[in-house]
Design a protein around this motif. Structure first.
Motif, short mmCIF file in Angstrom:
data_model
loop_
_atom_site.label_atom_id
_atom_site.label_comp_id
_atom_site.label_asym_id
_atom_site.label_seq_id
_atom_site.Cartn_x
_atom_site.Cartn_y
_atom_site.Cartn_z
N THR A 131 -8.85 -1.68 -10.55
CA THR A 131 -8.71 -1.08 -9.36
C THR A 131 -8.08 -1.79 -8.50
O THR A 131 -8.49 -2.76 -7.94
CB THR A 131 -9.97 -0.30 -8.77
OG1 THR A 131 -10.67 0.55 -9.82
CG2 THR A 131 -9.95 0.41 -7.65
N PHE A 132 -6.99 -1.26 -7.55
CA PHE A 132 -6.23 -2.09 -6.57
C PHE A 132 -5.97 -1.12 -5.51
O PHE A 132 -5.65 0.22 -5.46
CB PHE A 132 -4.97 -2.64 -7.18
CG PHE A 132 -3.91 -1.84 -7.72
CD1 PHE A 132 -3.07 -1.32 -6.85
CD2 PHE A 132 -3.96 -1.29 -9.11
CE1 PHE A 132 -1.93 -0.55 -7.26
CE2 PHE A 132 -3.21 -0.53 -9.42
CZ PHE A 132 -1.92 -0.13 -8.84
N ALA A 133 -5.87 -1.68 -4.29
CA ALA A 133 -5.37 -1.07 -2.99
C ALA A 133 -4.71 -1.86 -2.17
O ALA A 133 -4.62 -3.12 -2.15
CB ALA A 133 -6.48 -0.53 -2.59
N ASN A 134 -3.90 -1.24 -1.22
CA ASN A 134 -3.09 -1.97 -0.22
C ASN A 134 -3.29 -1.16 1.28
O ASN A 134 -3.11 -0.01 0.99
CB ASN A 134 -1.95 -2.55 -0.66
CG ASN A 134 -0.97 -1.36 -0.94
OD1 ASN A 134 -0.43 -0.67 -0.10
ND2 ASN A 134 -0.81 -1.09 -2.31
N ALA A 135 -3.17 -1.87 2.20
CA ALA A 135 -3.22 -1.09 3.62
C ALA A 135 -2.50 -1.86 4.40
O ALA A 135 -2.48 -3.05 4.59
CB ALA A 135 -4.54 -0.65 3.86
N THR A 136 -1.72 -1.02 5.54
CA THR A 136 -0.92 -1.59 6.71
C THR A 136 -1.53 -0.93 7.80
O THR A 136 -1.16 0.13 7.93
CB THR A 136 0.53 -1.58 6.29
OG1 THR A 136 0.83 -2.37 4.93
CG2 THR A 136 1.43 -2.13 7.59
N LEU A 137 -1.73 -1.80 8.85
CA LEU A 137 -1.81 -1.21 10.28
C LEU A 137 -0.64 -2.02 11.06
O LEU A 137 -0.45 -3.09 11.33
CB LEU A 137 -3.12 -1.83 10.76
CG LEU A 137 -3.50 -1.37 12.33
CD1 LEU A 137 -3.47 0.26 12.28
CD2 LEU A 137 -4.96 -2.06 12.59
N GLY A 138 0.06 -0.83 11.68
CA GLY A 138 1.25 -1.43 12.42
C GLY A 138 1.30 -0.95 14.01
O GLY A 138 0.60 -0.03 14.43
N TYR A 139 1.83 -1.97 14.79
CA TYR A 139 2.13 -1.66 16.02
C TYR A 139 3.49 -2.02 16.41
O TYR A 139 4.08 -2.96 16.31
CB TYR A 139 1.22 -2.63 17.07
CG TYR A 139 1.43 -2.59 18.56
CD1 TYR A 139 0.76 -1.32 19.09
CD2 TYR A 139 2.03 -3.44 19.33
CE1 TYR A 139 0.74 -1.40 20.38
CE2 TYR A 139 2.40 -3.09 20.67
CZ TYR A 139 1.75 -2.10 21.08
OH TYR A 139 1.93 -1.82 22.64
#
Length: 346
Positions: free
Chosen positions: A245-253
């Motif tokens: 199982t794998f995941a990725n996330a990005t929080l941008g401003y």
């Protein structure tokens, strides 16, 4: 398995083993397809159907200076052919902010020259040719649902794949019956690609993409998959090449001058008992398998004007030691980067 076969007479050779055979080989592929598409007047319903016929002919031969003494027909030339009629049907239904996609179809993969004829040494195993290898056939079913409204995009996809005559690596024997081979002092267990009865693959994927405000944005994906080989005695074994199982996330401003991104990458444990044999390179893992890891990175871009921009960032902020599943190379440690860019415009 090696302890059980050491009593047999080994085959010894001082020859250098080549992955590819020395003789002439050729491969021919022929295909024809037909497609039908129906679309409603308002495009809320799209129905796609297709049929394809495929034919593959493979021929290869071995020379008598190979490291092994093959049966006579190996030197006369081996011919293999596979053909199949496959089809797919898919529905795309859209109503307001919701969209539903349903697909069901069949496919097949004919073994290529590498699958059928290669000789490959991998750690304490040697893979030998199997000219009797047949095509693997697939039946795949997939359903997806999406929600898109006011800057929020959500998605979920579930699929189930049934593979018949799936190609996987199994323990085998040389033409003289030996189940191991000695080359340059190394004892190698003999394996070959073979067709198992069937295999199941199931997976679930979730995604989110959201505009939180004029400046803030978030996106992420999560994927899980399971694969099992169902042998002829109904025993279930792990299927090779199935990632954890794998995941990725990005929080941008983002503003007119700045573009900042905080990135996260996650991989779950791949336990050693879930490895699909030597094809998953268990020798590159720990005795318990491939540990889970979470890696963070921060990137920043400053747009001075239409021509000049400055990029800088740090990856693997906490200097986490990690290694991806089935890889022999660890990921990079903490590292910084900076670049100055100039865009030339007329």
């Amino acid at each position: 398995q090696l302890n059980a076969v050491l009593s047999e007479i080994p085959v010894r050779s001082n020859d250098i083993l080549s992955r590819d055979h020395h003789g002439v080989s050729s491969m021919l592929n022929i295909g024809a397809y037909i497609q039908h598409i129906y679309e409603s007047r308002d495009s809320s319903l799209v129905w796609v159907n297709g049929l394809r016929y495929s034919y593959q002919h493979l021929s290869f031969e071995y020379e008598r200076n190979e490291a092994f003494e093959w049966p006579a027909y190996f030197y006369d030339g081996i011919n293999s052919h596979n053909d199949a009629l496959v089809g797919i049907s898919g529905l795309n239904i859209k109503k307001g902010a919701l969209r539903l996609k349903i697909n069901s179809g069949t496919s097949f993969r004919a073994p290529n020259l590498d699958d059928t004829a290669k000789i490959r040494v991998n750690n304490d195993e040697i893979t030998i040719p199997n000219p009797e290898l047949k095509a693997e056939r697939i039946w795949n079913n997939e359903i997806s649902i999406f929600f898109e409204d006011q800057g929020i995009n959500l998605g979920a996809t579930f699929y189930h794949t049934q593979a018949y005559d799936a190609i996987t690596r199994v323990f085998s024997s040389l033409p003289d019956g030996s189940t191991f081979f000695i080359a340059q002092g190394d004892t190698l267990a003999v394996t070959s690609n073979d067709n198992v009865q069937r295999a199941n693959i199931q997976g679930l994927s979730l995604s989110v993409d959201s505009k939180l405000s004029d400046s803030w944005h978030f996106s992420g994906q999560w994927n899980m998959q399971i694969g099992k080989v169902i042998e002829r005695n109904e025993v279930h074994q792990p299927l090779g090449h199935i990632p954890p199982t794998f995941a990725n996330a990005t929080l941008g401003y983002k503003t007119s001058l700045w573009n900042l991104q905080l990135n996260c990458r996650y991989n779950a444990w791949k336990r050693i008992e879930d490895y699909g044999g030597s094809v998953d390179n268990p020798e590159l893992a720990t005795p318990d398998g491939t540990p889970s890891f979470l890696v963070l990175g921060l990137n920043a871009e400053y747009q001075h004007n239409n021509n000049w921009s400055l990029n800088a960032g740090v990856n693997n902020i906490f200097d986490k030691h990690y290694r991806a599943f089935a890889s022999g190379v660890s990921g990079p440690g903490r590292h910084l980067f900076i670049s100055l860019n100039y865009h030339w415009s007329n």
